[in-house]
Motif scaffolding. Sequence first.
Motif, PDB file in Angstrom:
ATOM      1  N   TRP A 132       0.829  -1.211   0.000  1.00  0.00           N
ATOM      2  CA  TRP A 132       0.000   0.000   0.000  1.00  0.00           C
ATOM      3  C   TRP A 132       0.862   1.259   0.000  1.00  0.00           C
ATOM      4  O   TRP A 132       0.447   2.307   0.470  1.00  0.00           O
ATOM      5  CB  TRP A 132      -0.945  -0.020   1.194  1.00  0.00           C
ATOM      6  N   THR A 186      -5.080   1.129   6.775  1.00  0.00           N
ATOM      7  CA  THR A 186      -5.074   1.408   5.333  1.00  0.00           C
ATOM      8  C   THR A 186      -6.448   1.146   4.724  1.00  0.00           C
ATOM      9  O   THR A 186      -7.228   2.056   4.507  1.00  0.00           O
ATOM     10  CB  THR A 186      -4.004   0.561   4.622  1.00  0.00           C
ATOM     11  N   ARG A 187      -6.761  -0.109   4.470  1.00  0.00           N
ATOM     12  CA  ARG A 187      -7.978  -0.464   3.756  1.00  0.00           C
ATOM     13  C   ARG A 187      -9.202  -0.646   4.648  1.00  0.00           C
ATOM     14  O   ARG A 187     -10.331  -0.467   4.203  1.00  0.00           O
ATOM     15  CB  ARG A 187      -7.745  -1.761   2.967  1.00  0.00           C
TER      16      ARG A 187
END
Length: 306
Positions: A132, A186-187
């Motif tokens: 990422w 992050t996600r």
Amino acid sequence: MNSSTATTASAAKRLPTLVILALLACYFIWGSTYLAIQVALNSFPPFFQMGGRFLVAGSLLMAWAVWRAPRGRMKTALPTKRQWINAWVVGALMLGGGMGLTATASVHIGSGLIAACVAVVPMMIAAWGLMWGRRPTTGEGAGMALGAIGVLMLMQGSSFSASPASMACILAATMAWSLGSVLSTTRLPLADGASGFASEMLCGGAVLMAVSLALGEQPVWPPQPSAVAAWLYLVSLGSLIGFSAYMYLLRHATPALASSYAFVNPLIALLLGSALAGEHLTAGEWSACAVILTAVLVIFLSRRTR
């Protein structure tokens, strides 16, 4: 004051107080939980022990988050539907896989070796983070490499021996824990503050208890007083304080600094094993501990602001 001392003092001064306190909690509290897990195993099997621990801690923390919410805004203190889904995924990885398999490995592996194996987490977090676009600085990379060398030195000591199956469990645990750590920032972001931490503990605890039921685990009854005391320690300090501190660091510190606890925990685990369980540390193991502490200092001084 020489330049090295001044640099260290300057770096410490720039760190927010809450970040410093969270680091200390992860360093010292989590370093002691490996021994507590082994003591609790005398009465509580691995997944049952961890599932109960996080369900209780998560319930207490969520109740506190709702209680402190302003009147009339109680619903806003709770995670949204999407955030609950994220908590299920992250909780299944970090707690279901990470903590569940760690407790399973603890049945056959000493607390010092468990902590030493977990010290690969910073490298794994860095590896997952590359997917990422997260790259460690040169200094952080050097510190993590030095920490890995220290861990390898530590694992050469006479204190360490383990079965292949248990080593596979702890390796899978570190992979699951590090992936969950990266995804949570992050996600798959969690809810802000305490309710986010609590939602992950509740979801992860539920996964752990489901596995426990599927495996047919049965706690020893009546449990040993020492096992109960260790379990309560894991609920209060290990989960409510230690785990919440780690999740706070993931949001307010660099990945390298947040995961630097993994280099300090082996030292704490070995010291406690030596003091409380009569484990003997060789000169080589003490040298390895010095290398590990140096690695933490390098990461600390090389951190980048977020």
